[in-house]
Design a protein around this motif. Structure first.
Motif, mmCIF file in Angstrom:
data_model
loop_
_atom_site.group_PDB
_atom_site.id
_atom_site.type_symbol
_atom_site.label_atom_id
_atom_site.label_comp_id
_atom_site.label_asym_id
_atom_site.label_seq_id
_atom_site.Cartn_x
_atom_site.Cartn_y
_atom_site.Cartn_z
ATOM 1 N N LEU A 64 0.850 -1.236 0.029
ATOM 2 C CA LEU A 64 -0.008 0.103 0.052
ATOM 3 C C LEU A 64 0.943 1.385 0.218
ATOM 4 O O LEU A 64 0.574 2.170 -0.768
ATOM 5 C CB LEU A 64 -1.064 -0.076 1.163
ATOM 6 N N ALA A 65 1.545 1.465 0.728
ATOM 7 C CA ALA A 65 2.552 2.636 0.976
ATOM 8 C C ALA A 65 3.135 2.985 -0.158
ATOM 9 O O ALA A 65 3.308 4.210 -0.780
ATOM 10 C CB ALA A 65 3.289 2.581 2.336
ATOM 11 N N ALA A 66 3.979 2.015 -0.793
ATOM 12 C CA ALA A 66 4.620 2.321 -1.864
ATOM 13 C C ALA A 66 3.816 2.567 -3.095
ATOM 14 O O ALA A 66 4.046 3.578 -3.978
ATOM 15 C CB ALA A 66 5.654 1.053 -2.299
ATOM 16 N N VAL A 67 2.732 1.961 -3.442
ATOM 17 C CA VAL A 67 1.835 2.508 -4.462
ATOM 18 C C VAL A 67 1.119 3.818 -4.146
ATOM 19 O O VAL A 67 1.072 4.505 -5.079
ATOM 20 C CB VAL A 67 0.695 1.451 -4.612
ATOM 21 N N HIS A 68 0.935 4.012 -2.974
ATOM 22 C CA HIS A 68 0.587 5.655 -2.481
ATOM 23 C C HIS A 68 1.532 6.523 -2.699
ATOM 24 O O HIS A 68 1.241 7.653 -3.034
ATOM 25 C CB HIS A 68 0.079 5.535 -0.972
ATOM 26 N N ASP A 69 2.815 6.082 -2.471
ATOM 27 C CA ASP A 69 3.872 7.128 -2.705
ATOM 28 C C ASP A 69 3.700 7.731 -4.258
ATOM 29 O O ASP A 69 3.824 8.772 -4.525
ATOM 30 C CB ASP A 69 5.298 6.665 -2.605
ATOM 31 N N ALA A 70 3.334 6.888 -5.148
ATOM 32 C CA ALA A 70 3.261 7.226 -6.688
ATOM 33 C C ALA A 70 2.026 7.533 -7.081
ATOM 34 O O ALA A 70 1.963 8.812 -7.770
ATOM 35 C CB ALA A 70 3.477 5.831 -7.559
ATOM 36 N N PHE A 71 1.019 7.341 -6.074
ATOM 37 C CA PHE A 71 -0.349 7.789 -6.350
ATOM 38 C C PHE A 71 -1.143 8.222 -5.070
ATOM 39 O O PHE A 71 -1.995 7.452 -4.551
ATOM 40 C CB PHE A 71 -1.379 6.870 -7.192
ATOM 41 N N PRO A 72 -0.805 9.223 -4.658
ATOM 42 C CA PRO A 72 -1.502 9.635 -3.160
ATOM 43 C C PRO A 72 -2.930 9.663 -3.052
ATOM 44 O O PRO A 72 -3.466 10.164 -4.356
ATOM 45 C CB PRO A 72 -0.812 10.947 -2.914
ATOM 46 N N ALA A 73 -3.664 9.140 -2.242
ATOM 47 C CA ALA A 73 -5.373 9.192 -2.262
ATOM 48 C C ALA A 73 -5.506 8.452 -0.783
ATOM 49 O O ALA A 73 -4.581 8.123 -0.139
ATOM 50 C CB ALA A 73 -5.736 8.359 -3.317
ATOM 51 N N PRO A 74 -6.912 9.058 -0.405
ATOM 52 C CA PRO A 74 -7.272 8.619 0.632
ATOM 53 C C PRO A 74 -7.115 6.913 0.966
ATOM 54 O O PRO A 74 -7.384 6.186 -0.201
ATOM 55 C CB PRO A 74 -8.743 8.938 0.964
ATOM 56 N N VAL A 75 -6.925 6.622 2.201
ATOM 57 C CA VAL A 75 -6.904 5.111 2.445
ATOM 58 C C VAL A 75 -8.049 4.535 3.519
ATOM 59 O O VAL A 75 -8.140 5.270 4.458
ATOM 60 C CB VAL A 75 -5.509 4.626 3.174
ATOM 61 N N ALA A 76 -8.986 3.762 3.194
ATOM 62 C CA ALA A 76 -9.838 3.455 3.817
ATOM 63 C C ALA A 76 -10.008 2.166 4.414
ATOM 64 O O ALA A 76 -9.766 1.040 3.555
ATOM 65 C CB ALA A 76 -11.418 3.552 3.014
ATOM 66 N N MET A 77 -10.113 1.789 5.770
ATOM 67 C CA MET A 77 -10.423 0.370 6.162
ATOM 68 C C MET A 77 -11.057 0.644 7.563
ATOM 69 O O MET A 77 -11.383 1.546 7.837
ATOM 70 C CB MET A 77 -8.783 -0.026 6.700
ATOM 71 N N HIS A 78 -11.370 -0.383 7.985
ATOM 72 C CA HIS A 78 -12.405 -0.513 9.374
ATOM 73 C C HIS A 78 -11.409 -0.048 10.362
ATOM 74 O O HIS A 78 -10.459 -0.627 10.638
ATOM 75 C CB HIS A 78 -12.978 -2.040 9.542
ATOM 76 N N PRO A 79 -12.019 0.722 11.296
ATOM 77 C CA PRO A 79 -11.156 1.369 12.341
ATOM 78 C C PRO A 79 -10.387 0.093 13.279
ATOM 79 O O PRO A 79 -9.489 0.440 13.826
ATOM 80 C CB PRO A 79 -12.159 2.228 13.336
ATOM 81 N N THR A 80 -11.302 -1.026 13.447
ATOM 82 C CA THR A 80 -10.609 -2.119 14.263
ATOM 83 C C THR A 80 -9.358 -2.605 13.488
ATOM 84 O O THR A 80 -8.431 -3.190 14.397
ATOM 85 C CB THR A 80 -11.761 -3.112 14.405
ATOM 86 N N ASP A 81 -9.298 -2.661 12.259
ATOM 87 C CA ASP A 81 -7.962 -3.142 11.897
ATOM 88 C C ASP A 81 -7.192 -2.147 11.602
ATOM 89 O O ASP A 81 -5.864 -2.403 11.640
ATOM 90 C CB ASP A 81 -8.560 -3.799 10.493
#
Ligand code: ZN
Ligand code: ZN
Length: 208
Positions: A64-81
């Protein structure tokens, strides 16, 4: 919506690229092989509107972080995880020895029953804990499409012996999925796609 599958990493995780309007895409579970995902997005001339995580396991979020470096965008996940996904609790030696790197992103907490729109695509969240405590399915109702993560596979279900797993909780989550229309296509986190109707007929874990 166009859905493309990129199989990534040691555990053959299905990373999905869902393209909506204006060459905007959702990237679901970029688990590993970030360079392959980035190359695909560039080749197709896509931009990322959001990253959606079905759950926090290291094989689903380590790229995730490396793809996000190239294409920044919000990241969505359940808060418990979110609570443990980027900590040392989320390793699986010898394959994943260090905690997944946390992207420097806007954090979106996915909420059961809520609807979200990114890339012109609207989906709702169905909480399906059991494989992990914050596992979710992503439901594109108008497309009759359900991204099931490691909750439901073709002919099987996710393990419940990993971090935070609970087989009784998973059974309750599967009951929820049985209420969806039979013609709903499921796209699991590993292996081939199927339909809710097919799984109700043949998947042992959907019989209860
Ligand atoms: Zn998992
Ligand atoms: Zn998995």
């Amino acid at each position: 919506m166009k859905i493309e599958t990129i199989v990534v990493g040691e555990f053959a995780v299905n990373c999905f690229v869902c393209t909506g309007t204006d060459s905007q895409a959702l990237v679901i579970d970029p688990g590993e092989d970030a360079h392959v995902v980035v190359a695909h997005l560039k080749e197709q001339g896509l931009n990322v509107a959001a990253y959606l995580m079905t759950h926090g396991h290291c094989d689903h979020i380590s790229g995730l972080a490396a793809v996000h470096d190239a294409f920044p965008a919000p990241v969505a996940m359940h808060p418990t995880d979110w609570d443990w996904a980027f900590t040392q609790a989320n390793t699986l030696p010898p394959f994943f020895c260090t905690a997944p790197r946390r992207p420097d992103s806007e954090r979106v907490d996915l909420v059961d029953g809520s609807s979200y729109t990114y890339a012109g695509l609207t989906f709702s969240i169905i909480d399906t804990p059991g494989h992990t405590p914050g596992g979710v399915c992503i439901y594109f109702e108008t497309e009759a499409t359900l991204i099931t993560g490691d909750t439901l596979f073709a002919d099987s279900v996710g393990r419940t012996d990993l971090h935070g797993g609970d087989s009784r909780v998973l059974a309750a989550s599967l009951k929820k999925l049985k209420t969806l229309p039979d013609q709903t296509t499921i796209f699991p986190g590993h292996g081939p796609s199927s339909t809710i109707g097919q799984e109700k007929r043949t998947n042992y874990f959907m019989q209860g």
